[in-house]
Design a protein around this motif. Structure first.
Motif, short mmCIF file in Angstrom:
data_model
loop_
_atom_site.label_atom_id
_atom_site.label_comp_id
_atom_site.label_asym_id
_atom_site.label_seq_id
_atom_site.Cartn_x
_atom_site.Cartn_y
_atom_site.Cartn_z
N ALA A 125 11.99 99.16 24.08
CA ALA A 125 12.28 97.74 24.25
C ALA A 125 12.95 97.18 23.00
O ALA A 125 12.78 97.71 21.90
N PHE A 126 13.68 96.10 23.20
CA PHE A 126 14.34 95.40 22.11
C PHE A 126 13.83 93.97 22.12
O PHE A 126 14.28 93.15 22.92
N PHE A 127 12.87 93.68 21.24
CA PHE A 127 12.17 92.39 21.27
C PHE A 127 12.91 91.28 20.52
O PHE A 127 12.62 90.11 20.71
N GLY A 128 13.84 91.65 19.65
CA GLY A 128 14.56 90.64 18.90
C GLY A 128 13.69 89.96 17.85
O GLY A 128 12.63 90.46 17.47
N SER A 129 14.13 88.80 17.37
CA SER A 129 13.44 88.12 16.27
C SER A 129 12.65 86.91 16.72
O SER A 129 11.92 86.31 15.93
N ASP A 130 12.75 86.52 17.99
CA ASP A 130 12.03 85.35 18.48
C ASP A 130 10.94 85.80 19.45
O ASP A 130 11.03 85.60 20.66
N LEU A 131 9.90 86.40 18.91
CA LEU A 131 8.90 87.07 19.74
C LEU A 131 8.05 86.11 20.56
O LEU A 131 7.55 86.48 21.63
N GLU A 132 7.85 84.91 20.09
CA GLU A 132 7.00 83.96 20.80
C GLU A 132 7.53 83.66 22.19
O GLU A 132 6.76 83.45 23.14
N GLU A 133 8.84 83.68 22.34
CA GLU A 133 9.46 83.33 23.61
C GLU A 133 9.27 84.40 24.69
O GLU A 133 9.45 84.12 25.87
N ILE A 134 8.91 85.61 24.31
CA ILE A 134 8.87 86.70 25.28
C ILE A 134 7.45 87.18 25.59
O ILE A 134 7.27 88.20 26.24
N LYS A 135 6.46 86.46 25.12
CA LYS A 135 5.07 86.91 25.28
C LYS A 135 4.70 87.14 26.74
O LYS A 135 4.04 88.12 27.08
N VAL B 263 9.27 99.32 15.50
CA VAL B 263 10.15 100.04 14.59
C VAL B 263 11.17 99.05 14.03
O VAL B 263 11.80 98.31 14.78
N PHE B 264 11.33 99.07 12.70
CA PHE B 264 12.17 98.07 12.04
C PHE B 264 13.47 98.68 11.55
O PHE B 264 13.49 99.78 11.01
N ALA B 265 14.55 97.93 11.76
CA ALA B 265 15.86 98.41 11.36
C ALA B 265 16.77 97.22 11.09
O ALA B 265 16.47 96.08 11.44
N LYS B 266 17.88 97.50 10.45
CA LYS B 266 18.89 96.47 10.21
C LYS B 266 19.55 96.10 11.54
O LYS B 266 19.62 96.93 12.46
N PRO B 267 20.06 94.87 11.65
CA PRO B 267 20.69 94.45 12.92
C PRO B 267 21.77 95.41 13.42
O PRO B 267 21.82 95.72 14.61
N GLU B 268 22.62 95.89 12.50
CA GLU B 268 23.68 96.79 12.94
C GLU B 268 23.13 98.13 13.43
O GLU B 268 23.72 98.78 14.31
N GLU B 269 21.98 98.54 12.88
CA GLU B 269 21.36 99.79 13.33
C GLU B 269 20.76 99.63 14.73
O GLU B 269 20.85 100.54 15.56
N ASN C 210 19.68 87.15 19.11
CA ASN C 210 18.44 87.51 18.38
C ASN C 210 18.11 88.99 18.49
O ASN C 210 17.04 89.42 18.09
N LEU C 211 19.04 89.78 19.05
CA LEU C 211 18.85 91.22 19.27
C LEU C 211 17.75 91.50 20.29
O LEU C 211 17.02 92.48 20.19
N TYR C 212 17.67 90.62 21.28
CA TYR C 212 16.68 90.76 22.35
C TYR C 212 17.34 91.13 23.67
O TYR C 212 18.45 90.69 23.98
N SER C 213 16.66 91.95 24.44
CA SER C 213 17.03 92.23 25.82
C SER C 213 15.77 92.22 26.68
O SER C 213 14.74 92.76 26.27
N PRO C 214 15.80 91.61 27.86
CA PRO C 214 14.63 91.64 28.75
C PRO C 214 14.43 92.99 29.42
O PRO C 214 13.39 93.23 30.04
N TYR C 215 15.41 93.89 29.26
CA TYR C 215 15.33 95.20 29.92
C TYR C 215 14.67 96.23 29.01
O TYR C 215 14.87 96.24 27.80
N VAL C 216 13.87 97.09 29.63
CA VAL C 216 13.25 98.20 28.91
C VAL C 216 13.77 99.50 29.50
O VAL C 216 14.16 99.55 30.68
N PHE C 217 13.77 100.54 28.70
CA PHE C 217 14.47 101.76 29.05
C PHE C 217 13.56 102.98 28.89
O PHE C 217 12.63 102.97 28.08
N ILE C 218 13.87 104.04 29.64
CA ILE C 218 13.13 105.29 29.56
C ILE C 218 14.00 106.33 28.85
O ILE C 218 15.08 106.67 29.33
N ILE C 219 13.51 106.84 27.72
CA ILE C 219 14.20 107.89 26.98
C ILE C 219 13.34 109.16 27.05
O ILE C 219 12.14 109.12 26.78
#
Length: 214
Positions: free
Chosen positions: A62-72, A125-131, A148-157
Motif C-alpha cells: 500500500a501507498f499511504f502517503g503523508s496524510d494518514l488521518e484521512e485514510i483511517k 517502510v520509509f523512502a524519499k518521494p522520488e523513490e 501526498n504519494l497516496y493511492s487507495p489501491y493496494v497491490f499483491i507482489i
C-alpha cells in the motif's frame, strides 16, 4: 474418547484447509503475473530501522502517503476484510510505503489505529518521494499517486517481485490493484486472489517435497 477426538481433528483439518483455499473462484489456478520485476525495496527501512524486502514474501503493498488521518476508515476496511485472515502465514506481509518526512505521523497513526484495529504486524517502510514514485511506477499500472504519494489501491507482489492480479476481470478488464475504499471489492476479489496465490505456493512446496523423495 480421546482417540476419537484426535482422529476427528486429523481427518477434519486437511478438509478444512482444502475448503478454505478451494472456496476461491480461481480454485487453485495461478494468479496472473501482470508486471515482472517490481522495483525492490530492500534499501528502505521500517520503523525499527530494519530492511524490508519483497523477496521470498507474498506482499500486500500500500501507498499511504503523508496524510494518514484521512485514510483511517479505508485502512480499517483492509485490515478487517483481508489482513486479519492471513497474518498467521509466515511468508505473508503487509508493506506500506510512506515518505520519510511522515515518520512521526506514522507513529501517531499506529497508536491511534490500535483503538479500532491492529497494526502491530504492518511494515511501514520509509523512502524519499522520488523513490516511492519509482516503486509505484515500476508496477506499470493504470493508477497514479496523488500529491501526498497516496493511492487507495493496494497491490499483491509475489515472492519473485512480480505484480499479480487479474487480466480478465469483468469490471475492469485488467485488475492491477484492489480498491481499499470498497468493502465489496476487498471481499469478493482481493480475498479470493490472496487465497489463490497462497494455495499456489503451498501446492508448489508440497510438490517440491514430494519430488525430493525420489
Amino acid at each position: 474418547m480421546k482417540k476419537f477426538i484426535v482422529l476427528t481433528v486429523l481427518f477434519a483439518l486437511p478438509i478444512i484447509a482444502y475448503l478454505f483455499f478451494a472456496s476461491g473462484k480461481n480454485n487453485f489456478a495461478r494468479l496472473p503475473v501482470l508486471t515482472e520485476n517490481v522495483k525492490e525495496i530492500s534499501s528502505f527501512e521500517n520503523l525499527q530501522e530494519q530492511p524490508v524486502s519483497f523477496k521470498n514474501n507474498i506482499s500486500v503493498v500500500a501507498f499511504f502517503g503523508s496524510d494518514l488521518e484521512e485514510i483511517k476508515g479505508y485502512t480499517f476496511n483492509l485490515d478487517q476484510e483481508i489482513l486479519e485472515k492471513y497474518y498467521s502465514f509466515k511468508d505473508f506481509q503487509f508493506v506500506i510505503l510512506v515518505p520519510e518526512a511522515a515518520k512521526d505521523k506514522v507513529r501517531d497513526f499506529v497508536q491511534e489505529f490500535g483503538k479500532i484495529g491492529s497494526a502491530e504486524q504492518w511494515k511501514f517502510v520509509f523512502a524519499k518521494p522520488e523513490e516511492i514514485k519509482a516503486v509505484f511506477g515500476s508496477m506499470e499500472t493504470s493508477h497514479s499517486l496523488d500529491e501526498n504519494l497516496y493511492s487507495p489501491y493496494v497491490f499483491i507482489i509475489d515472492k519473485d517481485g512480480n505484480l499479480r492480479g487479474r487480466n480478465d476481470d469483468k469490471d475492469h478488464g485488467v485488475l492491477y490493484g484492489y480498491d481499499s475504499r470498497s468493502v465489496a471489492e476487498l471481499n469478493n476479489k482481493m480475498n479470493d486472489d490472496v487465497k489463490v496465490i497462497l494455495a499456489e505456493y503451498r501446492l508448489a512446496l508440497k510438490k517440491y517435497k514430494a519430488d525430493r523423495k525420489y
